[in-house]
Enzyme design. Structure first.
Site, PDB file in Angstrom:
ATOM      1  N   CYS A  73      29.312 -12.710  -5.172  1.00  0.00           N
ATOM      2  CA  CYS A  73      27.792 -12.675  -5.282  1.00  0.00           C
ATOM      3  C   CYS A  73      27.321 -13.936  -5.473  1.00  0.00           C
ATOM      4  CB  CYS A  73      27.333 -11.752  -6.501  1.00  0.00           C
ATOM      5  SG  CYS A  73      28.192 -10.280  -6.644  1.00  0.00           S
TER       6      CYS A  73
ATOM      7  N   CYS B  47      27.498  -5.191   0.429  1.00  0.00           N
ATOM      8  CA  CYS B  47      27.644  -6.667   0.155  1.00  0.00           C
ATOM      9  C   CYS B  47      29.060  -7.009  -0.146  1.00  0.00           C
ATOM     10  CB  CYS B  47      26.880  -7.572  -1.034  1.00  0.00           C
ATOM     11  SG  CYS B  47      25.301  -7.537  -0.642  1.00  0.00           S
TER      12      CYS B  47
ATOM     13  N   CYS C 141      22.329  15.755 -17.088  1.00  0.00           N
ATOM     14  CA  CYS C 141      21.429  16.907 -17.176  1.00  0.00           C
ATOM     15  C   CYS C 141      21.950  18.148 -16.007  1.00  0.00           C
ATOM     16  CB  CYS C 141      20.121  16.656 -16.874  1.00  0.00           C
ATOM     17  SG  CYS C 141      19.333  15.790 -18.402  1.00  0.00           S
TER      18      CYS C 141
ATOM     19  N   ASP D 203       1.466   3.144   3.221  1.00  0.00           N
ATOM     20  CA  ASP D 203       2.175   2.414   4.100  1.00  0.00           C
ATOM     21  C   ASP D 203       3.797   2.388   3.624  1.00  0.00           C
ATOM     22  OD1 ASP D 203       0.077   1.842   5.648  1.00  0.00           O
ATOM     23  OD2 ASP D 203      -0.006  -0.152   4.773  1.00  0.00           O
TER      24      ASP D 203
ATOM     25  N   HIS E 262      24.169 -15.469  -3.121  1.00  0.00           N
ATOM     26  CA  HIS E 262      22.967 -14.999  -3.924  1.00  0.00           C
ATOM     27  C   HIS E 262      22.449 -16.263  -4.919  1.00  0.00           C
ATOM     28  CE1 HIS E 262      22.108 -11.618  -1.654  1.00  0.00           C
ATOM     29  NE2 HIS E 262      23.245 -11.221  -2.042  1.00  0.00           N
TER      30      HIS E 262
ATOM     31  N   ASP F  65       1.071  -1.247   0.127  1.00  0.00           N
ATOM     32  CA  ASP F  65      -0.092   0.078   0.060  1.00  0.00           C
ATOM     33  C   ASP F  65       0.907   1.179   0.077  1.00  0.00           C
ATOM     34  OD1 ASP F  65      -1.760   2.009   0.672  1.00  0.00           O
ATOM     35  OD2 ASP F  65      -3.000   0.732   1.755  1.00  0.00           O
TER      36      ASP F  65
ATOM     37  N   CYS G 122      12.328  20.799 -19.544  1.00  0.00           N
ATOM     38  CA  CYS G 122      12.604  19.955 -20.668  1.00  0.00           C
ATOM     39  C   CYS G 122      12.008  18.744 -20.771  1.00  0.00           C
ATOM     40  CB  CYS G 122      14.176  19.606 -20.598  1.00  0.00           C
ATOM     41  SG  CYS G 122      15.269  21.005 -20.734  1.00  0.00           S
ATOM     42  N   HIS G 123      11.490  18.079 -19.856  1.00  0.00           N
ATOM     43  CA  HIS G 123      10.962  16.694 -19.891  1.00  0.00           C
ATOM     44  C   HIS G 123       9.396  16.804 -19.625  1.00  0.00           C
ATOM     45  CE1 HIS G 123      14.924  14.906 -20.193  1.00  0.00           C
ATOM     46  NE2 HIS G 123      15.249  15.781 -19.224  1.00  0.00           N
TER      47      HIS G 123
ATOM     48  N   CYS H  98      13.834  20.248 -14.485  1.00  0.00           N
ATOM     49  CA  CYS H  98      13.672  18.709 -15.136  1.00  0.00           C
ATOM     50  C   CYS H  98      12.292  19.183 -16.163  1.00  0.00           C
ATOM     51  CB  CYS H  98      13.438  17.805 -14.185  1.00  0.00           C
ATOM     52  SG  CYS H  98      14.645  17.439 -12.982  1.00  0.00           S
TER      53      CYS H  98
END
Lengths: 289, 157
Positions: free
Chosen positions: A205, A250, A142, A80, A209, A77, A108-109, A105
């Site tokens: 890694c 990590c 930018c 939350d 993982h 949600d 331009c966008h 920003c």
């Protein structure tokens, strides 16, 4: 004798692993359905592994599946989800006339919706320059070249608020970073970093993982280390964490000298790790512990 | 003594001065992964061994191993095999070898080598993420290895 011993031991170790891992080793079976401004949306948090991964795993899972019930529900949600405060801050920044000559920003966008889809395909190789670009790299270009400002820095608040806002525009889109063509050499480099056992603990890694996903390292339930949920709101830090910041943590935990955010190594790694999640939804801004 | 000087002296005592008879990490003789001789000549203390095995900043063996004999230690990981009964599976020399450098017993294992100081890729200054400022020290001292082994040999079936 030596070989024989290694073999028997490996067998007993594998057995032990299966036994002890059984109780809680699997990702939680649950669906990520989010109540948001755009209505109710269901995200893809597990799916068939992309082709390049199929030799090592069948199914990919978002890190969301490995977290506690209350952490998972915080992401269901937008009211939350503590990350939304940062998205809102990002929106204010997007509209503010902060450039040296009053540029914004939005000037331009237009609205941030113009960034829809970007998070699902980055990092990507920029067609014009041949450089590997993360969202932060685009933002930095930018800020410095078009707005005449000092660089924001890779892990500063402004950068991460903007990253959170931009990432939210792609919520629900399927991650699909390119790994071939001009991206191939970066992807290969990232893969090499992923499988290198760094530091005094000699861990890659993949050690955590890939080979041990689903198991517990002390109290931590090891996920696949996917980044489709990034940037994330990390409860432990009470703030937004970008993918490369997570990599720093990590690698540091292996008693290694880490690479820096925006280093060639971590950019390539971000592309490679993103590609391991090709097929999952961008979560916009997730919640992790 | 100023506080700072005291800290420096303590740190130096803790880290640098090996006992005369101590075998350095680079001088350990492994036979098929085993180390038959004590690394220090001083018998290990199993109680100190438990402390090493259950303290995050030391061995943190419980990060990966369940030790049923220590039910009060919270959040034991399940990556490696449970250590209960381990002394019935290996003798002391094998256990010392596994704790010092498990890679010589289990090829390619995930378990870190606790008494090794070279051959790493980008080793750091402990958990700072920074490059080391001086020569690497092993994760555990020779005596800590002996203490851990002294506890492991009590874990009979």
């Amino acid at each position: 004798m030596q070989k024989q011993m290694i073999k028997t031991l490996a067998a007993s170790a594998a057995f032990g692993l299966a036994l002890t891992g059984m109780a809680m080793s699997t990702p939680v079976d649950d669906k990520l359905v989010i109540e948001g401004e755009e209505g109710t949306i269901e995200l893809v948090t597990s799916t068939k592994a992309p082709e390049h991964l199929q030799e090592v795993m069948d199914t990919i899972y978002s890190g969301w599946h490995y977290r506690e019930d209350d952490t998972r529900s915080m992401q269901m949600d937008d009211f939350d989800n503590p990350a939304m405060v940062f998205v809102d801050r990002g929106r204010d920044l997007w509209n503010a006339a902060i450039g040296k000559n009053g540029e914004s920003c939005a000037g331009c966008h237009n609205g941030p919706e113009s960034m829809k889809g970007l998070r699902a395909v980055t990092p990507r190789v920029d067609a014009k320059t041949g450089k590997l670009m993360t969202i932060e790299n685009y933002v930095d270009a930018c800020v410095t070249e078009r707005m005449g400002l000092e660089a924001w820095g890779w892990t500063g608040d402004k950068m991460k608020d903007t990253l959170a806002l931009i990432s939210m525009q792609s919520r629900g889109e399927i991650v699909n970073v390119a790994i071939d063509g001009p991206a191939a050499p970066f992807w290969e480099k990232g893969k090499e970093v992923y499988y290198t056992r760094y530091g005094q603990l000699e861990m890659s890694c993949a050690s955590c993982h890939e080979e041990n996903q689903g198991l517990f390292i002390r109290s931590d339930h090891l996920s696949q280390g996917q980044i489709n949920g990034f940037p994330t709101y990390r409860l432990k830090d009470a703030g937004i964490l970008s993918a490369q910041q997570r990599f720093v943590g990590c690698v540091r935990d292996t008693r290694a000298e880490t690479f820096k955010p925006n280093s060639d190594e971590f950019k390539a790694l971000e592309l490679y790790v993103a590609s391991r999640g090709n097929g999952l939804s961008v979560e916009g801004v997730s919640v992790r512990h | 003594m100023t506080r700072q000087l005291m800290l420096v002296t303590l740190a130096a005592m803790a880290a640098a001065t090996p006992a005369i008879s101590e075998i350095a990490p680079t001088a350990v003789a492994y036979t098929e992964g085993k180390i038959s001789e004590s690394l220090t000549g001083t018998p290990g203390d199993p109680v100190a061994g438990v402390k090493v095995m259950t303290t995050n900043a030391l061995g943190n063996c419980v990060a990966c191993h369940v030790i049923g004999a220590l039910p009060d230690v919270p959040f034991q990981g399940n990556i490696g095999p449970a250590l209960d009964g381990v002394a019935s599976r290996y003798d002391e020399a094998q256990l010392r070898g596994i704790v010092a450098n498990s890679k010589l017993t289990f090829e390619g294992t995930f378990m870190p080598a606790f008494y090794k100081t070279d051959g790493f890729v980008r080793p750091g200054n402990a958990y700072t993420g920074k490059a080391p400022e001086s020569e690497l020290t092993p994760i555990l001292t020779a005596q800590q290895i002996e203490d851990v082994v002294a506890y492991l040999v009590t874990l009979k079936e």
